[in-house]
Design a protein around this motif. Structure first.
Motif, PDB file in Angstrom:
ATOM      1  N   LEU A  53       0.831  -1.201   0.000  1.00 52.90           N
ATOM      2  CA  LEU A  53       0.000   0.000   0.000  1.00 52.90           C
ATOM      3  C   LEU A  53       0.862   1.247   0.000  1.00 52.90           C
ATOM      4  N   ALA A  54       1.824   1.306   0.911  1.00 53.56           N
ATOM      5  CA  ALA A  54       2.692   2.482   1.023  1.00 53.56           C
ATOM      6  C   ALA A  54       3.566   2.658  -0.210  1.00 53.56           C
ATOM      7  N   TYR A  89      -2.271  -8.594  -8.363  1.00 55.26           N
ATOM      8  CA  TYR A  89      -1.637  -9.875  -8.019  1.00 55.26           C
ATOM      9  C   TYR A  89      -0.298 -10.019  -8.755  1.00 55.26           C
ATOM     10  N   LYS A  90      -0.306  -9.746 -10.044  1.00 55.14           N
ATOM     11  CA  LYS A  90       0.909  -9.933 -10.837  1.00 55.14           C
ATOM     12  C   LYS A  90       2.014  -8.975 -10.418  1.00 55.14           C
ATOM     13  N   TRP A  91       1.634  -7.794  -9.998  1.00 57.91           N
ATOM     14  CA  TRP A  91       2.608  -6.829  -9.480  1.00 57.91           C
ATOM     15  C   TRP A  91       3.315  -7.408  -8.254  1.00 57.91           C
ATOM     16  N   VAL A  92       2.545  -8.025  -7.382  1.00 62.79           N
ATOM     17  CA  VAL A  92       3.103  -8.661  -6.184  1.00 62.79           C
ATOM     18  C   VAL A  92       3.991  -9.840  -6.566  1.00 62.79           C
ATOM     19  N   LEU A 122      -4.400  -6.622  -2.017  1.00 57.24           N
ATOM     20  CA  LEU A 122      -5.303  -5.570  -1.561  1.00 57.24           C
ATOM     21  C   LEU A 122      -4.551  -4.267  -1.310  1.00 57.24           C
ATOM     22  N   GLY A 123      -3.344  -4.360  -0.750  1.00 59.61           N
ATOM     23  CA  GLY A 123      -2.552  -3.152  -0.538  1.00 59.61           C
ATOM     24  C   GLY A 123      -2.259  -2.436  -1.834  1.00 59.61           C
ATOM     25  N   ARG A 124      -1.839  -3.191  -2.851  1.00 61.64           N
ATOM     26  CA  ARG A 124      -1.570  -2.605  -4.163  1.00 61.64           C
ATOM     27  C   ARG A 124      -2.847  -2.069  -4.802  1.00 61.64           C
ATOM     28  N   TYR A 125      -3.907  -2.860  -4.759  1.00 65.10           N
ATOM     29  CA  TYR A 125      -5.186  -2.516  -5.385  1.00 65.10           C
ATOM     30  C   TYR A 125      -5.735  -1.200  -4.816  1.00 65.10           C
ATOM     31  N   MET A 126      -5.785  -1.116  -3.481  1.00 65.43           N
ATOM     32  CA  MET A 126      -6.351   0.083  -2.871  1.00 65.43           C
ATOM     33  C   MET A 126      -5.411   1.284  -3.005  1.00 65.43           C
ATOM     34  N   GLY A 127      -4.114   1.046  -3.009  1.00 64.81           N
ATOM     35  CA  GLY A 127      -3.184   2.143  -3.228  1.00 64.81           C
ATOM     36  C   GLY A 127      -3.419   2.806  -4.567  1.00 64.81           C
TER      37      GLY A 127
END
Length: 584
Positions: A65-66, A159-162, A566-571
């Motif tokens: 997220l950060a 997901y793929k970013w992670v 979820l962190g990436r998605y909401m960011g």
């Protein structure tokens, strides 16, 4: 033609362009696990700080997220634990049990015992639970994504970013292969091979351990961050969120936090005034997030007043809906050497149980004694009884011999476990003290719902079939029936629950007596109850909760992939909305 931001085609176009725009962040990629220059001990933090976003908790969700938010705003991350990079050997696959069970004040895991009498652990380290878990990486089902209100295409991008940083295809060796073949033999079909997707049948999932056994955690996702716009302070314990009353909106508004460093100095961090859209985001986990909301005055008013906490918002649903996936296991001593492996093979049944396995971990007296030591340490702190209740002395000689043989350090074996989907049974969380370093009181109510117990029984029956299968036969002592393995479990201090070994034997009672955690607890700040669909805390401004505390059930066979996603998605979602609002 409607060209509003809410139309799916236009949103997807903007999202795609945004993803392309962020791709330059790869220039900050490190080939090895970095010690980031922007990660510092909180004792070196200024007394007063100002940022666009304050993320409380640098865990499985907080790190991605950060990292994402740093590409459109300034971000402060406050993590109460230390750094996983200080001692890489500590998080190597061979030290999984040791790291998880360590009880030092500086350990990455903080032990607690639920009111159900089950030992558990919460992460206390940059990277969160991904620093402690068994490493299994698998996405949530499409159904879970839809029910969560997420855009499936956008979620897949996230997901793929992670996965680009932390997910690896494991090498299947003998033990894992035997369990895979046994699952297929007993009818957990079809075989789906290696897959990141949640599919009925038997499959091989990804792992966050690389070929050398080195763990890659959510902290590695900070490689994506813009180092010019992010500051991460470790050993920074947030004591409360600060609120002022918004006269215009007639409701409280978050404007900063107070945190303490490791040497006791207090610091204040404020949201910068350059934008009204700046926010405090709580990503402190399923225990930490509802606990911090309560400590800050958001929760059941009667409970807060009993602890002398000024009520900012009477929100009786904070701390409710707490759930933990119950796990039940059988320890299987092996007559031949086995590899060290954590979760790789999984059987996803249609009746709602997941069958998984690990091998090569010490299952002898030293492990038993370590568990007993942790029980006594945590029990003495929490005031719970420290004695483990054993069954009556009805030890058959074969079982006693087996227990003694397990003290041989050469002997290895493994565990085959099941956890149930959901679960349907839920409990609650309450404060014990007003010290944020203390564990709250949490009750999960394992198997309160009879449907959960039915799934456990079916899962245990599947494990028994796997152990008795031809595919698994070379890892069995043929003079040791499954009944002896079950009896063995009653002689290992697995939890603090009463034991009821009796004849005739009952799998229902076995599930209840020997239940363990698989560390997939969730709830306490659920969507639709405490937060809205955009994870904003209902009834206040400038505050969100984004982590597993918002879930109604645990996603897939392991939640870490989805929590990172979820962190990436909401960011990204927050930055896109911020961009359009600032253009107005």
């Amino acid at each position: 033609m409607d060209c509003g931001l809410n139309t799916s085609n236009f949103s997807f176009l903007i999202w795609s362009l945004f993803l392309i725009g962020l791709s330059y962040s790869d220039k900050f990629h490190f080939e090895t696990a970095p010690k980031f220059k922007f990660v510092k001990d909180a004792k070196f933090a200024p007394r007063i700080l100002s940022f666009d976003y304050i993320v409380i908790g640098g865990g499985t969700c907080g790190c991605p997220l950060a990292a994402t938010l740093s590409h459109g705003a300034s971000v402060l991350v406050l993590e109460r634990g230390g750094s996983p990079y200080t001692n890489p050997e500590k998080i190597n696959i061979h030290n999984f049990v040791t790291s998880l069970s360590e009880i030092s004040p500086l350990s990455f895991a903080q032990q607690f015992i639920s009111r159900d009498g089950v030992l558990n652990a919460r992460a206390r380290v940059l990277g969160g639970g991904s620093v402690l878990n068994a490493g299994f990486y698998s996405r949530a089902s499409s159904r879970f994504i839809r029910e969560s209100g997420w855009n499936e295409t956008m979620a897949m991008f996230a997901y793929k970013w992670v996965e680009k940083k932390v997910a690896f295809e494991p090498t299947l060796l003998q033990w894992q292969s035997a369990v895979k073949d046994a699952l297929l033999e007993v009818g957990v079909l079809p075989y789906n091979g290696f897959s990141l997707d949640h599919l009925y049948g038997t499959k091989i999932g990804a792992t966050i351990f690389d070929k050398e056994g080195n763990r890659h955690t959510a902290a590695d996702l900070l490689e994506y961050a813009d180092p010019r716009r992010i500051s991460v302070y470790i050993h920074a314990t947030v004591h409360k969120i600060l609120f002022r009353y918004n006269i215009e909106k007639r409701r409280p508004q978050a404007y900063g936090v107070i945190f303490r460093d490791a040497i006791g100095k207090m610091h204040k961090a404020y949201l910068s005034k350059r934008s009204r859209k700046n926010e405090v985001i709580v990503s402190a986990g399923a225990l930490g997030s509802p606990q911090l909301l309560m400590l800050s005055g958001i929760g059941p008013a009667k409970h807060l007043k009993a602890h002398g906490i000024k009520v900012v918002l009477d929100q009786p649903l904070v701390g409710k809906g707490m759930a933990d996936n119950p796990m039940n296991v059988l320890v299987v001593p092996s007559p031949i050497p086995v590899e060290v492996s954590l979760i790789q093979t999984v059987g996803i049944t249609k009746f709602g149980s997941f069958i998984e396995t690990a091998s090569g971990l010490s299952i002898g007296h030293s492990w038993s004694e370590r568990l007993q030591g942790i029980f006594e340490f945590v029990s003495n702190q929490s005031g719970q009884p420290s004695s483990v209740m054993y069954p009556p002395e009805q030890k058959e000689e074969s079982v006693a011999d087996t227990i003694r043989s397990l003290s041989n350090p050469i002997l290895k074996g493994g565990v085959i476990l099941e956890k149930i989907i959901g679960p349907r049974s839920t409990g609650h969380l309450e404060l014990l003290t007003t010290n944020p370093n203390d564990n709250p009181s949490v009750t999960f109510n394992y198997f309160k719902d009879p449907e959960d117990l039915k799934k456990c029984v079916l899962g245990m029956k599947t494990i028994i079939d796997v152990i008795n299968s031809k595919s698994f036969s070379k890892f069995r002592y043929h003079n040791m029936p499954v009944e002896a393995l079950i009896d063995l479990m009653y002689h290992i201090p697995m939890n603090l629950r009463p034991k009821h070994a009796s004849a005739p034997f009952s799998l229902e009672q076995y599930c209840i007596d020997t239940v363990l955690t698989i560390w997939h607890y969730h709830g306490g700040c659920q969507v639709g109850k405490v937060v809205d669909l955009d994870y904003r805390v209902r009834g206040v401004d400038g505050l969100r909760v984004i982590d597993g505390s918002t879930f109604y059930r645990s996603p897939g066979t392991n939640p870490q992939a989805t929590v990172m996603m979820l962190g990436r998605y909401m960011g990204e979602k927050i930055l896109i909305k911020r961009y359009f609002q600032e253009k107005k």
